[in-house]
Design a protein around this motif. Structure first.
Motif, PDB file in Angstrom:
ATOM      1  N   ILE A  31      11.722 -35.793   1.742  1.00  0.00           N
ATOM      2  CA  ILE A  31      11.176 -34.572   1.149  1.00  0.00           C
ATOM      3  C   ILE A  31      10.405 -34.881  -0.125  1.00  0.00           C
ATOM      4  O   ILE A  31       9.244 -34.496  -0.277  1.00  0.00           O
ATOM      5  N   TYR A  32      11.036 -35.564  -1.062  1.00  0.00           N
ATOM      6  CA  TYR A  32      10.349 -35.835  -2.325  1.00  0.00           C
ATOM      7  C   TYR A  32       9.153 -36.745  -2.121  1.00  0.00           C
ATOM      8  O   TYR A  32       8.108 -36.550  -2.743  1.00  0.00           O
ATOM      9  N   GLN A  35       6.432 -34.570  -0.068  1.00  0.00           N
ATOM     10  CA  GLN A  35       5.876 -33.473  -0.858  1.00  0.00           C
ATOM     11  C   GLN A  35       5.013 -34.000  -1.999  1.00  0.00           C
ATOM     12  O   GLN A  35       3.895 -33.535  -2.209  1.00  0.00           O
ATOM     13  N   SER A  36       5.491 -34.988  -2.709  1.00  0.00           N
ATOM     14  CA  SER A  36       4.723 -35.537  -3.834  1.00  0.00           C
ATOM     15  C   SER A  36       3.425 -36.182  -3.358  1.00  0.00           C
ATOM     16  O   SER A  36       2.364 -35.970  -3.959  1.00  0.00           O
ATOM     17  N   CYS A  39       0.947 -33.494  -1.895  1.00  0.00           N
ATOM     18  CA  CYS A  39       0.387 -32.654  -2.956  1.00  0.00           C
ATOM     19  C   CYS A  39      -0.565 -33.454  -3.841  1.00  0.00           C
ATOM     20  O   CYS A  39      -1.611 -32.949  -4.250  1.00  0.00           O
ATOM     21  N   ALA A  46      -0.879 -25.946   0.559  1.00  0.00           N
ATOM     22  CA  ALA A  46       0.469 -25.818  -0.002  1.00  0.00           C
ATOM     23  C   ALA A  46       1.434 -25.171   0.981  1.00  0.00           C
ATOM     24  O   ALA A  46       2.595 -25.590   1.087  1.00  0.00           O
ATOM     25  N   ILE A  49       2.648 -27.721   3.532  1.00  0.00           N
ATOM     26  CA  ILE A  49       3.623 -28.649   2.957  1.00  0.00           C
ATOM     27  C   ILE A  49       4.987 -27.986   2.875  1.00  0.00           C
ATOM     28  O   ILE A  49       6.009 -28.608   3.167  1.00  0.00           O
ATOM     29  N   GLN A  50       5.005 -26.706   2.504  1.00  0.00           N
ATOM     30  CA  GLN A  50       6.279 -25.977   2.451  1.00  0.00           C
ATOM     31  C   GLN A  50       6.919 -25.894   3.832  1.00  0.00           C
ATOM     32  O   GLN A  50       8.126 -26.075   3.981  1.00  0.00           O
ATOM     33  N   VAL A  53       8.274 -29.388   4.769  1.00  0.00           N
ATOM     34  CA  VAL A  53       9.511 -29.667   4.041  1.00  0.00           C
ATOM     35  C   VAL A  53      10.670 -28.879   4.642  1.00  0.00           C
ATOM     36  O   VAL A  53      11.756 -29.415   4.857  1.00  0.00           O
ATOM     37  N   ALA A 113      12.511 -25.102  -1.274  1.00  0.00           N
ATOM     38  CA  ALA A 113      11.189 -25.622  -0.922  1.00  0.00           C
ATOM     39  C   ALA A 113      10.344 -24.569  -0.215  1.00  0.00           C
ATOM     40  O   ALA A 113       9.120 -24.562  -0.353  1.00  0.00           O
ATOM     41  N   GLY A 118       5.800 -25.792  -4.559  1.00  0.00           N
ATOM     42  CA  GLY A 118       6.058 -27.106  -5.117  1.00  0.00           C
ATOM     43  C   GLY A 118       4.821 -27.816  -5.626  1.00  0.00           C
ATOM     44  O   GLY A 118       4.885 -28.618  -6.549  1.00  0.00           O
ATOM     45  N   CYS A 119       3.672 -27.553  -5.041  1.00  0.00           N
ATOM     46  CA  CYS A 119       2.462 -28.284  -5.418  1.00  0.00           C
ATOM     47  C   CYS A 119       1.918 -27.848  -6.773  1.00  0.00           C
ATOM     48  O   CYS A 119       1.307 -28.643  -7.463  1.00  0.00           O
TER      49      CYS A 119
END
Length: 123
Positions: A31-32, A35-36, A39, A46, A49-50, A53, A113, A118-119
Motif C-alpha cells: 500500500i505505502y 500509493q507513494s 502519486c 487519485a 489509486i484509492q 489501495v 485509504a 492520499g495524493c
C-alpha cells in the motif's frame, strides 16, 4: 527424529502463529509503496489509486480470513505434518487472535485509504 523435519516443524509453526502479522506487513509494504509511487509519478488519477489501495486491502484481508477459517490446512502445509493434539487449541487460538487483529488493522487502513485523499498530502 530427523533434524530437518524438526526444523521445518519449528519454523512452520512460528510462521503459522504470525501469519496474520506477515500478511499485514505485506499489506503495508504494497500500500505505502504503491500509493507513494503512483502519486509521485502521477501515474493514475487519485480516485483510481484509492480504489487500487482498497482492493489490495480487501484481497489481503480475505487471504488472512481464509487462513483463519482453515487453520489446520495452513499448518499442515507449512510443517508437512498434522497439528499436535495437545498444543493445537493454543496454536489455533493464538493464530486466530493475531490474524483477527491484523485483519482489523487492514480494514481500518483500507477504509482510511478510501475516504481520505492520499495524493494531496504527498504533493
Amino acid at each position: 527424529m530427523d533434524d530437518r523435519k524438526s526444523s521445518r516443524q519449528m519454523i512452520g509453526t512460528y510462521i503459522f502463529l504470525v501469519i496474520g502479522p506477515i500478511v499485514w506487513a505485506i499489506n503495508l509494504t504494497l500500500i505505502y509503496g504503491a500509493q507513494s509511487s503512483l502519486c509521485a509519478f502521477n501515474a493514475l488519477p487519485a480516485w483510481a489509486i484509492q480504489v487500487l489501495v482498497g482492493g489490495i486491502c480487501l484481497l489481503l484481508a480475505a487471504c488472512a480470513a481464509c487462513a483463519m477459517l482453515r487453520p489446520e490446512t495452513v499448518l499442515t502445509g507449512l510443517t508437512g505434518t498434522s497439528p499436535p493434539k495437545q498444543q493445537w487449541p493454543f496454536l489455533r487460538g493464538a493464530m486466530r487472535v493475531l490474524t483477527g487483529l491484523s485483519i482489523l488493522a487492514m480494514t481500518y487502513f483500507g477504509l482510511a485509504a478510501l475516504f481520505v485523499a492520499g495524493c494531496g498530502s504527498l504533493r
